[in-house]
Each structure stands twice: as C-alpha cells, then as structure tokens.
Design a protein around this motif. Structure first.
Motif, PDB file in Angstrom:
ATOM      1  N   MET A  33      24.529 -24.165  -7.721  1.00  0.00           N
ATOM      2  CA  MET A  33      23.320 -24.200  -8.564  1.00  0.00           C
ATOM      3  C   MET A  33      22.162 -23.527  -7.841  1.00  0.00           C
ATOM      4  N   GLU A  34      21.499 -22.581  -8.503  1.00  0.00           N
ATOM      5  CA  GLU A  34      20.305 -21.943  -7.946  1.00  0.00           C
ATOM      6  C   GLU A  34      19.070 -22.437  -8.694  1.00  0.00           C
ATOM      7  N   VAL A  35      18.053 -22.816  -7.953  1.00  0.00           N
ATOM      8  CA  VAL A  35      16.805 -23.307  -8.531  1.00  0.00           C
ATOM      9  C   VAL A  35      15.685 -22.328  -8.225  1.00  0.00           C
ATOM     10  N   GLN A  36      14.991 -21.892  -9.276  1.00  0.00           N
ATOM     11  CA  GLN A  36      13.813 -21.038  -9.101  1.00  0.00           C
ATOM     12  C   GLN A  36      12.607 -21.716  -9.746  1.00  0.00           C
ATOM     13  N   MET A  37      11.531 -21.832  -8.994  1.00  0.00           N
ATOM     14  CA  MET A  37      10.272 -22.346  -9.528  1.00  0.00           C
ATOM     15  C   MET A  37       9.240 -21.231  -9.371  1.00  0.00           C
ATOM     16  N   LYS A  38       8.646 -20.825 -10.493  1.00  0.00           N
ATOM     17  CA  LYS A  38       7.753 -19.665 -10.495  1.00  0.00           C
ATOM     18  C   LYS A  38       6.367 -20.030 -11.011  1.00  0.00           C
ATOM     19  N   GLY A  39       5.351 -19.765 -10.197  1.00  0.00           N
ATOM     20  CA  GLY A  39       3.963 -19.942 -10.611  1.00  0.00           C
ATOM     21  C   GLY A  39       3.620 -21.339 -11.076  1.00  0.00           C
ATOM     22  N   ILE A  40       4.198 -22.355 -10.429  1.00  0.00           N
ATOM     23  CA  ILE A  40       3.991 -23.749 -10.866  1.00  0.00           C
ATOM     24  C   ILE A  40       2.556 -24.205 -10.567  1.00  0.00           C
ATOM     25  N   LYS A  41       1.924 -24.760 -11.609  1.00  0.00           N
ATOM     26  CA  LYS A  41       0.568 -25.299 -11.462  1.00  0.00           C
ATOM     27  C   LYS A  41       0.529 -26.735 -11.991  1.00  0.00           C
ATOM     28  N   LYS A  42      -0.295 -27.560 -11.342  1.00  0.00           N
ATOM     29  CA  LYS A  42      -0.434 -28.953 -11.769  1.00  0.00           C
ATOM     30  C   LYS A  42      -1.773 -29.516 -11.311  1.00  0.00           C
ATOM     31  N   ALA A  43      -2.480 -30.165 -12.222  1.00  0.00           N
ATOM     32  CA  ALA A  43      -3.743 -30.824 -11.879  1.00  0.00           C
ATOM     33  C   ALA A  43      -3.714 -32.250 -12.390  1.00  0.00           C
ATOM     34  N   PHE A  44      -4.316 -33.156 -11.634  1.00  0.00           N
ATOM     35  CA  PHE A  44      -4.521 -34.534 -12.067  1.00  0.00           C
ATOM     36  C   PHE A  44      -6.029 -34.698 -12.260  1.00  0.00           C
ATOM     37  N   LYS A  81       3.812 -30.703  -1.745  1.00  0.00           N
ATOM     38  CA  LYS A  81       5.278 -30.614  -1.661  1.00  0.00           C
ATOM     39  C   LYS A  81       5.967 -31.653  -2.555  1.00  0.00           C
ATOM     40  N   SER A  82       5.568 -32.909  -2.408  1.00  0.00           N
ATOM     41  CA  SER A  82       6.204 -33.977  -3.194  1.00  0.00           C
ATOM     42  C   SER A  82       5.904 -33.815  -4.678  1.00  0.00           C
ATOM     43  N   THR A  83       4.679 -33.385  -5.012  1.00  0.00           N
ATOM     44  CA  THR A  83       4.333 -33.152  -6.416  1.00  0.00           C
ATOM     45  C   THR A  83       5.236 -32.081  -7.017  1.00  0.00           C
ATOM     46  N   LEU A  84       5.483 -31.017  -6.248  1.00  0.00           N
ATOM     47  CA  LEU A  84       6.357 -29.937  -6.719  1.00  0.00           C
ATOM     48  C   LEU A  84       7.761 -30.459  -7.007  1.00  0.00           C
ATOM     49  N   MET A  85       8.276 -31.304  -6.131  1.00  0.00           N
ATOM     50  CA  MET A  85       9.613 -31.855  -6.328  1.00  0.00           C
ATOM     51  C   MET A  85       9.643 -32.846  -7.488  1.00  0.00           C
ATOM     52  N   ASN A  86       8.547 -33.566  -7.687  1.00  0.00           N
ATOM     53  CA  ASN A  86       8.475 -34.490  -8.825  1.00  0.00           C
ATOM     54  C   ASN A  86       8.422 -33.733 -10.153  1.00  0.00           C
ATOM     55  N   ILE A  87       7.891 -32.518 -10.135  1.00  0.00           N
ATOM     56  CA  ILE A  87       7.914 -31.671 -11.330  1.00  0.00           C
ATOM     57  C   ILE A  87       9.329 -31.163 -11.577  1.00  0.00           C
ATOM     58  N   LEU A  88      10.009 -30.755 -10.509  1.00  0.00           N
ATOM     59  CA  LEU A  88      11.384 -30.276 -10.646  1.00  0.00           C
ATOM     60  C   LEU A  88      12.286 -31.350 -11.255  1.00  0.00           C
ATOM     61  N   THR A  89      12.101 -32.602 -10.823  1.00  0.00           N
ATOM     62  CA  THR A  89      12.987 -33.686 -11.278  1.00  0.00           C
ATOM     63  C   THR A  89      12.478 -34.409 -12.527  1.00  0.00           C
ATOM     64  N   LYS A 104       5.049 -33.461 -15.549  1.00  0.00           N
ATOM     65  CA  LYS A 104       5.166 -32.241 -16.344  1.00  0.00           C
ATOM     66  C   LYS A 104       4.250 -31.166 -15.748  1.00  0.00           C
ATOM     67  N   ARG A 105       4.753 -29.959 -15.644  1.00  0.00           N
ATOM     68  CA  ARG A 105       3.955 -28.860 -15.094  1.00  0.00           C
ATOM     69  C   ARG A 105       2.860 -28.495 -16.083  1.00  0.00           C
ATOM     70  N   ASP A 106       1.746 -27.933 -15.573  1.00  0.00           N
ATOM     71  CA  ASP A 106       0.697 -27.397 -16.447  1.00  0.00           C
ATOM     72  C   ASP A 106       0.966 -25.931 -16.773  1.00  0.00           C
ATOM     73  N   GLU A 128      15.884 -21.153 -18.242  1.00  0.00           N
ATOM     74  CA  GLU A 128      14.705 -22.017 -18.208  1.00  0.00           C
ATOM     75  C   GLU A 128      15.129 -23.449 -18.558  1.00  0.00           C
ATOM     76  N   THR A 129      14.861 -24.382 -17.647  1.00  0.00           N
ATOM     77  CA  THR A 129      15.355 -25.757 -17.787  1.00  0.00           C
ATOM     78  C   THR A 129      14.294 -26.750 -17.333  1.00  0.00           C
ATOM     79  N   TYR A 130      14.096 -27.801 -18.132  1.00  0.00           N
ATOM     80  CA  TYR A 130      13.153 -28.853 -17.762  1.00  0.00           C
ATOM     81  C   TYR A 130      13.789 -30.206 -18.031  1.00  0.00           C
TER      82      TYR A 130
END
Length: 496
Positions: free
Chosen positions: A1-12, A41-49, A53-55, A65-67
C-alpha cells in the motif's frame, strides 16, 4: 500500500495547525516523520486515519483518492495507529484490552477465550515480552503498556503501521526486539510511518525522512543522504550547538535524605541523599523500581518502613498533598493520567499547586494568577492558542512543559523528574535542560529518573543505579561510562 498526502491543511478555529504538508510513504518503507512538538505530526496522522477531517488537500491510497470515516474504518482497510499516549482501559485485563472491539466469538456469540489467549501470547512473544494476560493494564508500567499497544497493532495485519514515539518508555533490549519486528514487517511489504525524536533510532531504522516545521513539510530525503545536523536545522530552523548544556553548579547542603526506606516486594534498604543545586540521576532497567521509589517518597504509594528528611528534619509524606507542603514536586512518568487534569485549562493546571499563594481575604487574585501563568508559559515556550486552552488538546511535549511549569511555579525545593523529556523534541529538550540548570543554580535539588543513558550522563552530577529494587551503586558522573552504568543496572559490580 502506498500513501500520498498532498497539500494537507487543517485549522482548529484560529489555530492553523497544518498549512500545506506533502508526504509519500511507500510499501516496505520505514518513513520517519520528524518535527518539533506542535509541528503537526500527530494531527496529520489523525487526518490520515479519519479522526479529523482535512480542510484542504488530497489523500491518495495506491493512487486513488481515499478518505476514512474514523480510525476503526482506517484499521479495517489496513492502516493501524500506535499512539504515543496509551489508549488502554486501566481496570480491564490485558487480554480484554487487546481484543476490545475485535473479540473472537463462536456461533452462539460465546468468546473463544483459548484462541484469543493464544493469539495474544504469540504477538507479545514477537516483542520478546511475557505479560500476564489476566492482570489489570493499569497495574503495569508505562513501558509494558506500550508493548501491549504495539502487540495489538501486530494483530491487525496492517499494511501501513503508524508508530508515534513507540520506544519512549522501552528499555534498550525491548527497542532492539521492536526493531527486529519492524525489519520483519518491512520485508513483508508493510509501510511504517515512524514518529520519533530520537535521532539515533531514526538513522538506524528509517529509510526516508520527512521533516515538518510549523505545519509545513520543509524537507524530505533518504536517510542515507542526510545527517543529524541537517535534520535538526530543518526541524528548528536554526543551528543547534551542544545538545547538553554545561553544568557549573556547586552542590550545597543536603536537601533530601532517604534512609532505609522499604515497600515490601517492590524495593528495600534504599539509601541516598541529594544536595541543593545537584542533579542526582536514577538509572536502571525497566521494572527495576526507580519510579516506585519516587512514588513512595512523594506519598502516592505507602512506605512500610524507613525515614525521609528534608533539610535535616524528618518528614512523613503519607499523601502527595503532604509532600507538596514539604516543598517536594513530582513530574510523573505518566503525565496523561497523573500529571495533568486534561479537561481543565492550561492556566488551571499550572496554578493548581500554587493557588494558595494567590488568595487574599478569601478570594483568588485572578489578575495575579493570569500574570503568573503567562510568565511561565512564555518562559517554557508552551505552544498553545492561550492559557484557556484545555491541557488535553496540546501535543505531548507541550503537555510535558505545562507539568514542568506547574512545579516550577510552586517553588519546590526538591523536584523529582520522572522521564522529563519523554516524547519531547530536540529543541524543547534543550530548553528543559537549560531550565534544569537554572533551577539548580537557584538551589533546587533535582532527582531525575531517565531511561536515556546519554541524558543521564549528560545532565547529572551523580548517578544512582537501581537493580531489582536495590541501589547497586551511586557513582560520580565524571567517572561514569555507559558500560559502568549498565554493569550496575544488570546486578554487576564496578571497581572504582
């Protein structure tokens, strides 16, 4: 399995945690994700799993594309996350924790206990550990709880495994066993995202490194094409000089003296003293009794016999409250359950041991408390939206800083630090070390429990080594070596 995360943004709210992160993890690759605490780092992984939800941005799994809806959905599709902070239920048994939401049942819904026990034992054995499956998880050390979390992930047959500070509470032997498991998983084509602040581990076990800083992926390179200086520069945005600051403090009078203390079946005949302005390190293998000794001194656990003196006066710490009144502070190994009130604000956590000093005519001086909290947050560089933010929302390293701020502000004379830099990044580590030096310069006596031998040798004046509930030796750091400490930690003797 290959995972690609591109241009991920997230704000609280107004807090922009991720502002454009790119990372690609290939099958059979151990990919390090590095950055200071709060880098995202942890926020990015929490978005992956699927926990957040990413912004903006895209997640591609094998090019599509998978979420995921939630972490359970991600796990069902082959992505498993071993969190830095344990997610066990303390009152439940090891076996029940390992099979929570994955119970094996027969045709009538009856649990297949024998099969579950066999699988649990097999996966714990892969990690070289033999843990009683029937004891409550809460009765085990943090390190053993971490091994259970890792074993649980091995049971999931994951295609991508996320490890967040997996070795923070493990012994050297356990770490080597874990690395053997990682190499085996890699050969089977499992992709591993490895989050750690331990540079030596990254260089040893990882194939590729992505560095994050302030919510952005600033660099990515094969491990073979970089070095520690480059990684640190990318992480902190500047050059770092010596990792451990020089110590010039001259120890003063005896601040704390412990004589023949015993807790039956745990430790006995413990004798040591720590001087004002001194850092006395406690070293030893996991399960040797270091933390248990400190818990008893602080009044969390009951002592069966022995004597404790502060500045020559005998004291009795039957509760943590009494220890605090006797000017002893304790940064616990398990900050999540014992060091913080996670639902309370940063301000409330920092001010808690000192609140009595802000009461005038029966009322709390809110402005004085606010100024006190703001000063400590600034001094320890706590990354947060403000003092009203809940402690539970902070990264692990920033939670550690809040616990430190709590005890520094309380004016303790003896400060016990149990694994003070566990899960803390390289920049924050240096800040904590500088702070320890400042405290000893002011005459505070520090007892530091640490599983990191480099830290023990780099930040102490003397080293007390514990083996199976006994102190096998107390040696000056100037003459100590890794070999001499490990000899004492395994029950041997050192000729001085």
């Amino acid at each position: 399995m290959e995972v690609q995360m591109k241009g991920i943004k997230k704000a609280f709210g107004k807090n922009h945690v991720l502002e454009g992160v790119d990372v690609t993890v290939k099958a059979g690759q151990v990919h390090a994700l590095m950055g200071e605490n709060g880098a995202g780092k942890s926020t990015l992984m929490n978005i992956l799993t699927g926990l957040y939800k990413r912004d903006a941005g895209q997640i591609l799994i094998d090019g599509e594309e998978t979420y995921y809806e939630n972490p359970l959905d991600a796990e069902k599709h082959g992505i498993s996350f071993i969190h830095q902070e344990m997610n066990n239920f303390a009152e439940m048994t090891v076996l029940d924790n390992m099979f929570l939401n994955r119970e094996i049942k027969g045709p009538l819904g009856i649990l297949k206990q024998a099969e579950m026990r066999k699988i649990a034992k097999e996966n714990l054995a892969k990690l070289g550990t033999d843990i009683d499956l029937d004891v409550p998880v809460g009765s085990l050390s943090v390190g053993r709880q971490q091994m259970i979390e890792i074993a649980k992930s091995l049971m999931s047959d994951a295609k991508v495994l996320i490890m967040d500070e997996p070795t923070a509470a493990l012994t050297e032997k356990e770490i080597e066993k874990l690395f053997d498991v990682i190499r085996s998983l890699k050969e089977r084509g499992v992709g591993i995202i490895y989050i750690s602040h331990r540079m030596e581990e990254i260089m040893k076990i990882c194939d590729h490194i992505t560095v994050m800083r302030d919510g952005i992926s600033v660099n990515s390179y094969p491990t073979s094409e970089t070095n520690m200086a480059q990684i640190v520069r990318d992480m902190v945005g500047r050059e770092m000089r010596d990792f451990y600051p020089e110590r010039s403090t001259q120890p003063g009078d005896i601040a704390l003296k412990v004589t023949d203390i015993e807790r039956k079946g745990v430790f006995d005949h413990i004798n040591f003293e720590v001087h004002a302005g001194e850092i006395l390190a406690f070293s030893g293998l996991m399960g040797a009794g270091r933390t248990e000794i400190m818990r008893a001194i602080f009044g969390i656990d009951k002592l069966d016999s022995g004597q404790i003196q502060m500045n020559g006066t005998t004291i009795s710490n039957k509760t943590p409250g009494e220890a605090i009144k006797n000017n002893i502070g304790f940064l616990t190994e398990n900050r999540k359950d014992e060091g913080l009130i996670l639902n309370d604000s940063i301000a409330d956590n920092i001010a808690l041991p000192s609140i009595g000093g802000f009461v005038k005519h029966g009322l709390v001086d809110d402005k004085a408390v606010a100024d006190f909290v703001a000063l400590l947050m600034k001094r320890l560089h706590v990354k947060a939206t403000g003092p009203s933010e809940s402690a539970g929302s902070l990264s692990g390293g920033n939670q550690q800083k809040v616990v430190l701020a709590k005890w520094i502000g309380s004016g303790t004379q003896v400060l016990i630090l149990d694994e003070p830099t566990r899960g803390v990044d390289v920049g924050a580590r240096r800040e904590i070390y500088d702070l320890m030096n400042e405290l000893t310069n002011r005459g505070v006596a520090i007892i530091m429990v640490s599983s990191d031998l480099d830290e023990v040798l780099g930040m102490s004046d003397r080293i007390a080594v514990v083996y199976e509930g006994h102190i096998t030796g107390i040696i000056p750091t100037k003459t100590a070596t890794q070999e001499s400490v490990m000899t004492l930690a395994t029950g041997g003797q050192v000729n001085e």
